[in-house]
Design an enzyme around this catalytic site. Structure first.
Site, PDB file in Angstrom:
ATOM      1  N   ASP A 172      46.253  12.105  25.696  1.00 42.06           N
ATOM      2  CA  ASP A 172      47.417  11.235  25.860  1.00 42.06           C
ATOM      3  C   ASP A 172      46.986   9.821  25.406  1.00 42.06           C
ATOM      4  O   ASP A 172      45.784   9.554  25.273  1.00 42.06           O
ATOM      5  CB  ASP A 172      47.800  11.272  27.346  1.00 42.06           C
ATOM      6  CG  ASP A 172      48.814  10.216  27.715  1.00 42.06           C
ATOM      7  OD1 ASP A 172      49.849  10.145  27.050  1.00 42.06           O
ATOM      8  OD2 ASP A 172      48.561   9.458  28.683  1.00 42.06           O
ATOM      9  N   ASP A 208      48.769   6.150  26.274  1.00 42.93           N
ATOM     10  CA  ASP A 208      48.871   5.046  27.252  1.00 42.93           C
ATOM     11  C   ASP A 208      48.289   5.453  28.603  1.00 42.93           C
ATOM     12  O   ASP A 208      48.652   6.487  29.164  1.00 42.93           O
ATOM     13  CB  ASP A 208      50.330   4.636  27.420  1.00 42.93           C
ATOM     14  CG  ASP A 208      50.856   3.925  26.195  1.00 42.93           C
ATOM     15  OD1 ASP A 208      50.570   2.734  26.039  1.00 42.93           O
ATOM     16  OD2 ASP A 208      51.529   4.585  25.375  1.00 42.93           O
ATOM     17  N   ASP A 263      47.458  10.871  31.924  1.00 45.84           N
ATOM     18  CA  ASP A 263      47.602  10.134  33.190  1.00 45.84           C
ATOM     19  C   ASP A 263      49.002  10.213  33.794  1.00 45.84           C
ATOM     20  O   ASP A 263      49.215   9.749  34.912  1.00 45.84           O
ATOM     21  CB  ASP A 263      47.287   8.647  32.964  1.00 45.84           C
ATOM     22  CG  ASP A 263      48.399   7.954  32.189  1.00 45.84           C
ATOM     23  OD1 ASP A 263      48.846   8.517  31.162  1.00 45.84           O
ATOM     24  OD2 ASP A 263      48.853   6.876  32.613  1.00 45.84           O
TER      25      ASP A 263
HETATM   26  O1  LIG Z   1      52.650   9.685  26.756  1.00 50.18           O
HETATM   27  P1  LIG Z   1      52.101   8.302  26.729  1.00 50.18           P
HETATM   28  O2  LIG Z   1      51.323   7.995  25.491  1.00 50.18           O
HETATM   29  O3  LIG Z   1      51.310   7.994  27.969  1.00 50.18           O
HETATM   30  O4  LIG Z   1      53.391   7.363  26.718  1.00 50.18           O
HETATM   31  C1  LIG Z   1      54.174   7.164  27.911  1.00 50.18           C
HETATM   32  C2  LIG Z   1      54.810   5.802  27.842  1.00 50.18           C
HETATM   33  O5  LIG Z   1      53.715   4.920  27.545  1.00 50.18           O
HETATM   34  C3  LIG Z   1      54.039   3.561  27.287  1.00 50.18           C
HETATM   35  O6  LIG Z   1      54.449   2.917  28.491  1.00 50.18           O
HETATM   36  C4  LIG Z   1      53.402   2.815  29.443  1.00 50.18           C
HETATM   37  O7  LIG Z   1      52.362   1.956  28.928  1.00 50.18           O
HETATM   38  C5  LIG Z   1      52.776   0.585  28.673  1.00 50.18           C
HETATM   39  C6  LIG Z   1      51.605  -0.143  28.052  1.00 50.18           C
HETATM   40  O8  LIG Z   1      50.473  -0.097  28.862  1.00 50.18           O
HETATM   41  C7  LIG Z   1      53.248  -0.053  29.984  1.00 50.18           C
HETATM   42  O9  LIG Z   1      53.684  -1.386  29.750  1.00 50.18           O
HETATM   43  C8  LIG Z   1      54.400   0.789  30.568  1.00 50.18           C
HETATM   44  O10 LIG Z   1      54.780   0.275  31.822  1.00 50.18           O
HETATM   45  C9  LIG Z   1      53.954   2.245  30.739  1.00 50.18           C
HETATM   46  O11 LIG Z   1      55.028   3.056  31.156  1.00 50.18           O
HETATM   47  C10 LIG Z   1      55.107   3.462  26.221  1.00 50.18           C
HETATM   48  O12 LIG Z   1      55.446   2.104  26.028  1.00 50.18           O
HETATM   49  C11 LIG Z   1      56.321   4.290  26.582  1.00 50.18           C
HETATM   50  O13 LIG Z   1      57.270   4.235  25.550  1.00 50.18           O
HETATM   51  C12 LIG Z   1      55.864   5.739  26.753  1.00 50.18           C
HETATM   52  O14 LIG Z   1      56.989   6.515  27.122  1.00 50.18           O
END
Ligand SMILES: O=P(O)(O)OC[C@H]1O[C@H](O[C@H]2O[C@H](CO)[C@@H](O)[C@H](O)[C@H]2O)[C@H](O)[C@@H](O)[C@@H]1O
Length: 387
Positions: free
Chosen positions: A121, A123, A327
């Site tokens: 993954d 983020d 995560d």
């Molecule tokens: O599947 P992933 O790669 O984990 O993506 C899930 C979401 O991740 C991002 O948002 C998350 O991370 C951001 C940066 O650290 C944070 O600001 C946010 O609060 C988190 O939810 C991404 O921006 C989303 O579009 C994804 O859906």
């Protein structure tokens, strides 16, 4: 593979409202079980007036609050790392989800003579969670670790972001990428035929960057105009909410509320839910301080893992050990596929105890990096990895 799911709403306006039904809706959605399918929140018709409306707002808020608990359980131990007190919830949680670092020998013992396939993954796994989603950069050290590990094991990134965006962040051409929670996959040209590979949206085409043939799989392609429409509506309806941010993830849309005053989280939830009333073919999932709007199709990160394993000719092979590190709630679909098929290991990245389908845990991206580096060292030592 059945691409269209039939979802039966749990609550309908015609169903009698009983105390137990009300009670179950006071719980966070993640605890009600029935309102989720494959980790996805179903699109539930709401009673327009009265107590049910209030119950729903509590549910929204609970789900939004519990989406990213603060890492309050971390305590450091002199022995390099973990909490060590038996009264510490994190310590007790580690008994159920042991550290993949502390259990490294166990994992690699099982991997001996097997081909590891890695799924990562982005983020919260490769990059730390930050306030501004546009600035979730991965460190050069992490990039080097991922690059190195990909030299030894087929490695794919599976993210909720758009594929282009996550590719740009990671910046490594040698990996496979799945964006939009697996709804936009670029993988190797298929080695085995399967129902999903015969899907009309599975297109083999050449990439111009490297000139090599790849599989492009976009099971939600028909939703693109609808996603763009909902994107504009969401931008419009959250414009006046300070801190709210809408992110275009191509086949899904993220509504971020991390920077919204907690008093307005309920408002964000209500506005998004109101917009979705006009889009019955879209639904909502919860991520870390983010609401994710996505098509109602039977496709998720778990299915993306299976698709990629098939593409790599590694599915249903006894000598393959897939490892998925993630995560967030949407990663649970992938953990589940590995756990249920007894195929491999899910590793949850979390610094706070939470229920998971994963087998192991890592505390944060720095431990993920350590784990990836350890895999390389293990692989470079042929005596250890092959006997
Ligand atoms: O599947 P992933 O790669 O984990 O993506 C899930 C979401 O991740 C991002 O948002 C998350 O991370 C951001 C940066 O650290 C944070 O600001 C946010 O609060 C988190 O939810 C991404 O921006 C989303 O579009 C994804 O859906």
């Amino acid at each position: 593979m059945d691409m269209n799911s039939n979802h039966t709403p749990v609550l309908t306006d015609s169903a009698p409202i009983t105390n137990s039904r009300l009670h179950s809706n006071l719980l966070p959605y993640s605890h009600t079980g029935a309102t989720f399918s494959h980790g996805m929140l179903l699109n539930i018709p709401r009673k327009k007036t009265g107590i049910l409306e209030d119950v729903f707002s509590c549910g929204w808020l609970d789900a939004m609050k519990s989406s990213s608990p603060p890492p309050k359980y971390i305590t450091k131990d002199v022995n390099q790392g973990f909490a060590s007190s038996e009264s510490d919830p994190y310590f007790n949680w580690l008994l159920k989800y042991p550290s993949a670092l502390a259990s490294f020998d166990q994992i690699t013992n099982f991997a001996k003579g097997k081909r590891i396939a890695l799924f990562l993954d982005y983020d919260g796994t490769l990059s730390p969670i930050v306030d501004n989603p546009d600035c979730a950069f991965m460190s050069d050290n992490m990039r080097a670790a991922v690059k190195k590990v990909a030299e030894y094991f087929p490695t794919a990134i599976i993210s909720g972001r758009s594929r282009d965006k996550v590719h740009e962040f990671v910046g490594l051409t040698e990996l496979y990428y799945a964006g939009s929670h697996g709804m936009d996959i670029i993988g190797p040209v298929r080695q085995s035929q399967s129902v999903s590979h015969n899907h009309p949206n599975c297109i083999v085409k050449s990439t111009d960057k490297q000139g090599k043939k790849v599989n492009l799989f976009q099971p939600a392609a028909e939703f693109l105009p609808m996603i763009n429409e909902v994107l504009n509506s969401l931008i419009e309806c959250t414009r006046d909410i300070k801190g709210a941010k809408i992110e275009n993830n191509k086949f899904c849309v993220s509504v971020h509320y991390r920077n919204v005053d907690e008093k307005s989280w309920d408002l964000v939830g209500r506005r998004v839910n109101d917009v979705l009333k006009g889009f019955p073919r879209l639904r909502l999932t919860h991520g870390r301080k983010v609401l994710e709007v996505r098509p109602v199709i039977n496709w998720d990160k778990g299915k993306a893992v299976t698709f990629l394993l098939e593409s790599l000719g590694l599915n249903n092979c006894d000598d393959v050990l897939p490892i998925y590190i993630g995560d967030d709630r949407t990663d649970e679909d992938a953990f589940k596929v590995l756990r249920e098929g007894n195929k491999g290991y899910g590793i949850l990245v979390s610094s706070a105890p939470k229920e998971s389908n994963a087998s192991y845990s890592l505390r944060d991206p720095s431990e993920v990096m350590e784990f990836l580096k350890s895999l390389v060292v293990w692989k470079q030592s042929p005596l250890k990895s092959h006997i």
